[in-house]
Design an enzyme around this catalytic site. Sequence first.
Site, mmCIF file in Angstrom:
data_model
loop_
_atom_site.group_PDB
_atom_site.id
_atom_site.type_symbol
_atom_site.label_atom_id
_atom_site.label_comp_id
_atom_site.label_asym_id
_atom_site.label_seq_id
_atom_site.Cartn_x
_atom_site.Cartn_y
_atom_site.Cartn_z
ATOM 1 N N ASP A 204 -10.044 2.570 2.772
ATOM 2 C CA ASP A 204 -10.116 1.928 4.103
ATOM 3 C C ASP A 204 -10.831 2.827 5.120
ATOM 4 O O ASP A 204 -11.662 2.361 5.900
ATOM 5 C CB ASP A 204 -8.709 1.617 4.633
ATOM 6 N N LYS B 275 0.801 -1.224 0.000
ATOM 7 C CA LYS B 275 0.000 0.000 0.000
ATOM 8 C C LYS B 275 0.840 1.283 0.000
ATOM 9 O O LYS B 275 0.471 2.257 -0.619
ATOM 10 C CB LYS B 275 -0.932 0.016 1.220
HETATM 11 P P1 NAP Z 1 0.156 -2.204 10.626
HETATM 12 O O1 NAP Z 1 0.354 -1.054 9.722
HETATM 13 O O2 NAP Z 1 1.202 -3.259 10.713
HETATM 14 O O3 NAP Z 1 -0.105 -1.605 12.121
HETATM 15 C C1 NAP Z 1 -0.206 -2.457 13.215
HETATM 16 C C2 NAP Z 1 -0.671 -1.667 14.439
HETATM 17 O O4 NAP Z 1 -0.879 -2.611 15.508
HETATM 18 C C3 NAP Z 1 0.343 -0.652 14.949
HETATM 19 O O5 NAP Z 1 -0.331 0.427 15.557
HETATM 20 C C4 NAP Z 1 1.098 -1.487 16.014
HETATM 21 O O6 NAP Z 1 1.723 -0.701 17.023
HETATM 22 C C5 NAP Z 1 -0.050 -2.256 16.621
HETATM 23 N N1 NAP Z 1 0.374 -3.479 17.298
HETATM 24 C C6 NAP Z 1 0.870 -4.605 16.729
HETATM 25 N N2 NAP Z 1 1.134 -5.539 17.683
HETATM 26 C C7 NAP Z 1 0.791 -4.963 18.877
HETATM 27 C C8 NAP Z 1 0.826 -5.419 20.223
HETATM 28 N N3 NAP Z 1 1.264 -6.642 20.549
HETATM 29 N N4 NAP Z 1 0.374 -4.597 21.196
HETATM 30 C C9 NAP Z 1 -0.095 -3.354 20.882
HETATM 31 N N5 NAP Z 1 -0.150 -2.871 19.628
HETATM 32 C C10 NAP Z 1 0.298 -3.666 18.632
HETATM 33 O O7 NAP Z 1 -1.202 -3.000 10.275
HETATM 34 P P2 NAP Z 1 -2.532 -2.421 9.597
HETATM 35 O O8 NAP Z 1 -2.460 -2.620 8.137
HETATM 36 O O9 NAP Z 1 -2.796 -1.063 10.135
HETATM 37 O O10 NAP Z 1 -3.632 -3.470 10.131
HETATM 38 C C11 NAP Z 1 -4.011 -3.496 11.502
HETATM 39 C C12 NAP Z 1 -5.212 -4.439 11.671
HETATM 40 O O11 NAP Z 1 -6.326 -3.928 10.932
HETATM 41 C C13 NAP Z 1 -4.997 -5.861 11.162
HETATM 42 O O12 NAP Z 1 -5.614 -6.736 12.070
HETATM 43 C C14 NAP Z 1 -5.758 -5.897 9.840
HETATM 44 O O13 NAP Z 1 -6.253 -7.181 9.516
HETATM 45 C C15 NAP Z 1 -6.922 -4.959 10.153
HETATM 46 N N6 NAP Z 1 -7.514 -4.336 8.966
HETATM 47 C C16 NAP Z 1 -8.840 -4.528 8.777
HETATM 48 C C17 NAP Z 1 -9.444 -3.944 7.685
HETATM 49 C C18 NAP Z 1 -10.911 -4.156 7.457
HETATM 50 O O14 NAP Z 1 -11.378 -3.856 6.349
HETATM 51 N N7 NAP Z 1 -11.676 -4.608 8.424
HETATM 52 C C19 NAP Z 1 -8.703 -3.157 6.770
HETATM 53 C C20 NAP Z 1 -7.330 -2.974 7.025
HETATM 54 C C21 NAP Z 1 -6.750 -3.567 8.128
HETATM 55 P P3 NAP Z 1 3.249 -0.145 16.809
HETATM 56 O O15 NAP Z 1 3.111 1.061 15.953
HETATM 57 O O16 NAP Z 1 3.708 0.145 18.179
HETATM 58 O O17 NAP Z 1 4.015 -1.256 16.136
#
Ligand code: NAP
Length: 269
Positions: free
Chosen positions: A99, A65
């Site tokens: 999104d 992305k």
């Molecule tokens: P990303 O860019 O990798 O961001 C991950 C986020 O989670 C960061 O804020 C990270 O914090 C935090 N995190 C990860 N492990 C953690 C832990 N153990 N404790 C606390 N915080 C933690 O991922 P993303 O693309 O934003 O996706 C995040 C989630 O959204 C995923 O589950 C994905 O499947 C979901 N999602 C859903 C949709 C939908 O349409 N429903 C669309 C997009 C994404 P740090 O910054 O400190 O690393």
Amino acid sequence: MKIFGIFGDPIVHSLSPAMQNAAFRALGLDACYLPFRITKDRLGDAILGASAMGFGGLNLTIPLKEKALEIVLPDDLAAAIGAVNTVSFGQEIMGHNTDGSGAIMALEEKGIKIKGSRILLIGAGGAARAIAYTLAKEGAEISIANRSPGKALELASSIQAEGYGLEDLERLVPQADVIINATSVGMKEGDPRLFDGNLLHTGQMVFDIVYNRETEMLKDAAKAGAVAIDGVMMLVYQGAKALEIWTGLKPPIDVMEKAVREGLKARER
Ligand code: NAP
């Protein structure tokens, strides 16, 4: 036949092909939507190839992305967010981000008025950025908390919001009208809670964008009498918005939701 697709790596578990193909069938379109495993280093070739072959449009997912900004012309929202999840082919190869609007539509269909609501957004990754920028445009009062507080502060300062660490959740959770989990915590069974469920109360809305299972946060919300919303409808609405960008047609939301829920059920078997 028009070809559409989703690029990502890995891509095998994506629910988007089932969702978009169901929508195309319902709309009577001679079109099909396919998953393609594309690595970051070949993204430019793949997008230009899809354009040359007359593809109708693309979705992009992890880890492509952000990289896409180097290849396509982003619209203002995608440029501000710094990530593209939808590509359209016209005079230019344009990048969009649906999104955030997907998340907002999932909230609005539950009756929440975004403008003026106190929204606590947990997370500062790609999905959180998309949601934060879209919420800010809608006039919400936003607080952002993240495991790495520096990222929360940076995101918050770009949208005139407040940024915090996770240790502040104890104070922030009870004050919020809407709590959004935009972290990946909850995707796996056994993931720890981000905050004590007893901090939640009736009248609140808890939206967890994780869509593959009922998370502990959603179970806590239901127990506390708060409204609990999972990530399925965000997935549906972000795909619906992409379909609208590509075709100009009104997406068949019910059909798309059914395809996603069936896809999730099939995964459990
Ligand atoms: P990303 O860019 O990798 O961001 C991950 C986020 O989670 C960061 O804020 C990270 O914090 C935090 N995190 C990860 N492990 C953690 C832990 N153990 N404790 C606390 N915080 C933690 O991922 P993303 O693309 O934003 O996706 C995040 C989630 O959204 C995923 O589950 C994905 O499947 C979901 N999602 C859903 C949709 C939908 O349409 N429903 C669309 C997009 C994404 P740090 O910054 O400190 O690393």
